[in-house]
Write a protein that holds these residues in place. Structure first.
Motif, PDB file in Angstrom:
ATOM      1  N   ALA A 102       0.840  -1.180   0.013  1.00  0.00           N
ATOM      2  CA  ALA A 102       0.006  -0.120  -0.029  1.00  0.00           C
ATOM      3  C   ALA A 102       0.833   1.194   0.083  1.00  0.00           C
ATOM      4  O   ALA A 102       1.976   1.327   0.710  1.00  0.00           O
ATOM      5  N   GLY A 103       0.606   2.058  -0.812  1.00  0.00           N
ATOM      6  CA  GLY A 103       1.345   3.406  -0.984  1.00  0.00           C
ATOM      7  C   GLY A 103       2.457   3.529  -2.219  1.00  0.00           C
ATOM      8  O   GLY A 103       2.935   4.732  -2.391  1.00  0.00           O
ATOM      9  N   THR A 104       2.505   2.244  -2.538  1.00  0.00           N
ATOM     10  CA  THR A 104       3.394   2.186  -3.737  1.00  0.00           C
ATOM     11  C   THR A 104       2.811   3.251  -5.092  1.00  0.00           C
ATOM     12  O   THR A 104       1.828   3.250  -5.224  1.00  0.00           O
ATOM     13  N   ASN A 105       3.954   3.930  -5.426  1.00  0.00           N
ATOM     14  CA  ASN A 105       3.460   4.864  -6.425  1.00  0.00           C
ATOM     15  C   ASN A 105       3.758   4.459  -7.787  1.00  0.00           C
ATOM     16  O   ASN A 105       4.902   4.086  -8.373  1.00  0.00           O
ATOM     17  N   LEU A 106       2.692   4.107  -8.463  1.00  0.00           N
ATOM     18  CA  LEU A 106       2.677   3.601 -10.135  1.00  0.00           C
ATOM     19  C   LEU A 106       2.902   4.742 -10.915  1.00  0.00           C
ATOM     20  O   LEU A 106       1.935   5.404 -11.376  1.00  0.00           O
TER      21      LEU A 106
END
Ligand SMILES: [Ca+2]
Ligand SMILES: [Ca+2]
Ligand SMILES: [Ca+2]
Ligand SMILES: [Ca+2]
Ligand SMILES: [Ca+2]
Lengths: 507, 507
Positions: free
Chosen positions: A26-30
């Motif tokens: 959660a929170g990973t920036n694509l």
């Protein structure tokens, strides 16, 4: 050159989801998507890249894989808890997403061999076919006489190939079984990649030579010759006679050259065998992108392997050019239901618990892994096994999923090239049409590099996009059609991979 | 040496009829029978040689072909007007005519190869088997490395034989189809005629190597080696590895010699293919006479081709050693009825109008043409396709009539010799078991002499009785089992004639 596995894959610009290449927190920036992952996403699973309304269709590889059962936010995990098939699977929606092809102008070209009747070949073989297993060895013995230096005076002849099989007798002399065998043999006898063909029978088989020639409208002549062992007087005399007939064909068979022709003369048979979890996200979509390029350049691609699209024929009926074409797929699906029922088998292509754990949510999505090889253009026609493919563009031929049987039907239908995706590592090769093998993952590509033509695993490695891989495959299609040998051709595969579909009782 | 065709043939001393070899006029004297022909008898038809009471059974080749519907005088034509099947066909009469075998003492012998476990071989090959079509070409490439001079240091090894097939994937991983394939492969892997066997798989096929080995109770070791192409790292490495493994087997495989062993170590598979109007009166009864000799000398003969005895299974159930053995035939007949019904085929072995014109009156008589190959001794056991044959004497194995499929099942069951009768002229050959071809008529024998081992047409020419032909065949069985090459072995047949019975849907 080591690269890091990318975070995710976008299979098509129009998709509502991307595929996680590894577990995403959660929170990973694509970054390129402008989306922040909202929850943990397991590797192989889907992330929404935009807000999806309740009941809206969800697209992967620009095809509908299901409908949102509740509103899905951008960045959310898309899986069984918020995606289902619904009425889609009960509505063929014939032609609903069909779009006329935007053709390239000028089209791509390759160096082909133009036959007297205008058909174009990618190879120039002489074929030795058998009507029945009983003449297989004699057919091989005739061909053996042309190994080694025997063809050195005929440099334009690629070889003398025996294509034999296990049936032709102990079967009904009418009916589906012998019809399919005859169609297959006739498709090869007529194949543009054969400069000449010799068909050898035993003499007393169910698959009688005269009936084969008559029912299939074949015309015997200097480059299509028929003979039987019983008429010849046994093995030794039949081999000698066969060798004599092939020798007569060689000077004419050698009178060919390659000239520049449009890509519309390429008919590629699409295959996958030994698929793995990467097939649906690397090699199959990459091949689909190549097929879209081929179709836009006027060529033809044949999707097959009916059992692998079962339950998701809706993916194809929507792309059909007409209701009549879409209905042909539905009819073949019904044929398969009846066939497997009578064979005490079962049609079942639903995602297994293992499939679901790997990220495949619906039967549509699972089948899309196979269908993706066919790109995204309109479905122009549907053929029964081994029937001549006459339409241009993307078409479907009903075949089993079993590789050699499926490809044999496609080549009988006129395929002059095969593109074969594989994850576990098939060593398949074909004659008289070259076969390209596309690896789904880099470790297998490296392990079996002498069998693999292109590494689509690079998509997962991050060094290639699906579209780039498609362009590379299309370029290699043109080169291979122009005469560049494929890996399997260098090994010499193809004589034992001729396997006509066997239907009906063995008596 | 030209001889005149005899007037008639007596197939067995116990018969009530003889067969006219040409049209007989009323008044013709059948000298040795002491009978005057009472009316015109067409060629191929039957003449009574004694008075037959109404309702009495009529014997041909010492088997019941029907019952007299009215009194029949000596010299009368026996056909549809006075002969019918009746209740016989509804009464299996299990064991009714079974007689214990009178064994020869001492038994005949041959020069066999005794294996470490006591089994006896007639040939000494190394076999390369494939689990699936996908490994067929690699199997062939391994074997090709041992052609020509490659075996000259190993003079006792008869060759390295690739036996590949078209299935092994696109099929259920359980069920009748894969069971039969595994049994067949295992039967070959265990065959005494193989000094060593290498089984090559692809890796991802339905017919998994581990399951094959485990379910069939095979034991890997120095002379039974398994490998897959995917584990090896592709075609080139797999071929190299396969060649290495075969080379390791060669020194041990070469350590054999022939010694005198009793004929009880011969198991002959009986075949007919391309039969004609003479099969039932020359080659098949002659082979039956040879089988009676083999059985009396302790050997085993396997009759097969179930569709060709359909409707006349009563000919076999009466000879059964027990009700249980007879019932096994009946069970297989019911299986076939179900199989052909679901395949939209039909079991029908009734005499056609053409058969009747040729002199065949009843379904019993027609089937007797096929059954005659099995001689007249007791039926000791019945086997499903490719199951190990463990009984001695005359046995039945359920197979299709189609020659390569039928013989493949027999060899898988342990046949170390094949005897194949043919009228039209088959060129069949087998590996690893030699195959003798018995011509039914002299013109075909002369036309195809390089394929035919014995001319049973001499029976019709008058130069040989059925019993004499049987003795000649039995003598050649012993010589061939001792190492004398058959005609088909001289040609090199056998690699492309390995055809496991394919059952079930191709998926
Ligand atoms: Ca597949
Ligand atoms: Ca496949
Ligand atoms: Ca083959
Ligand atoms: Ca037969
Ligand atoms: Ca047969």
């Amino acid at each position: 050159m080591l690269r890091e596995t990318p975070l995710y894959l976008r299979l098509n610009p129009a998709d509502d989801v991307v595929i996680a290449c590894r577990e995403l927190e959660a929170g990973t920036n694509l970054l390129k998507e402008g989306v922040i992952v909202a929850e943990r996403i397991p590797a192989g699973h889907k992330v929404a890249t935009k807000a999806i309304a309740k009941d809206a269709p969800v697209h992967r590889y620009n095809q509908v894989i299901g409908f949102a059962t509740r509103p899905i936010a951008a960045g959310a995990h898309v899986h069984v808890h918020n995606l289902e098939v619904r009425d889609f699977a009960r509505d063929y929606a014939f032609g609903e997403v069909y779009q006329p092809t935007q053709f390239a102008n000028p089209p791509a070209t390759f160096q082909g061999i133009v036959r007297a009747d205008g058909r174009v070949a990618t190879r120039n073989y002489i074929g030795i076919l058998s009507t029945v297993n009983c003449s297989a060895t004699v057919a091989k013995y005739v061909a053996e006489q042309f190994r080694g230096d025997a063809l050195k005076e005929f440099p334009n002849v690629d070889g003398v190939v025996p294509l034999v099989h296990t049936t032709g007798c102990g079967m009904g002399s009418t009916g589906e079984g012998i019809d399919i065998l005859r169609r297959t043999l006739a498709g090869y006898a007529r194949h543009a990649n054969f400069a000449g063909v010799l068909i050898i029978g035993l003499g007393c088989e169910a698959n009688q030579m005269d009936a084969l020639v008559f029912t299939q409208g074949l015309e015997a002549g200097p480059l299509l010759s028929t003979m039987t062992i019983q008429d010849s007087g046994g093995t030794a005399k039949a081999v000698a006679e066969g060798v004599r007939r092939v020798k007569e064909m060689l000077p004419r068979a050698n009178q060919v050259s390659r000239t520049t022709v449009p890509a519309s003369h390429i008919t590629v048979g699409l295959q996958c065998g030994g698929s793995d979890g990467y097939s649906g996200i690397t090699a199959n979509p990459a091949l689909g992108a190549a097929v879209d390029l081929l179709v836009r350049n006027g060529g033809t691609a044949i999707l097959s392997e009916t059992p692998e699209i079962y339950g998701a024929e809706h993916l194809l009926t929507r792309r059909a050019v007409s209701k009549a074409v879409g209905q042909k797929i539905v009819d073949r699906i019904h044929w398969w239901e009846e066939y497997t029922a009578r064979e005490k088998g079962e049609m079942n292509n639903n995602p297994s618990p293992g499939n679901k754990a790997g990220g495949l949510t619906t039967i549509l999505e699972k089948s899309l892994g196979a269908v993706a090889k066919g790109g995204t253009t309109g479905l122009m026609d549907v053929y029964e096994y081994a029937k001549p493919v006459t339409a241009k563009g993307f078409v479907f031929m009903d075949t089993p999923g079993y590789d050699p049987v499926s490809a044999t039907g496609q080549v009988a239908g006129g395929a002059n090239l095969i593109c074969f995706t594989t994850g576990r590592g098939s060593v398949y090769g074909c004659k008289p049409s070259p076969s390209l093998k596309l690896a789904t993952n880099t470790p297998m590509f490296q392990r079996m590099e002498d069998d693999m033509d292109i590494n689509c695993g690079e998509i997962l490695d991050g060094s290639l996009s699906v579209q780039e891989a498609g362009a590379r495959i299309f370029a290699l299609m043109l080169e291979t059609a122009s005469g560049k040998p494929s890996k399997s051709e260098m090994h010499g595969f193809g004589a034992d991979e001729f396997v006509p579909w066997q239907l009906g009782a063995v008596m």
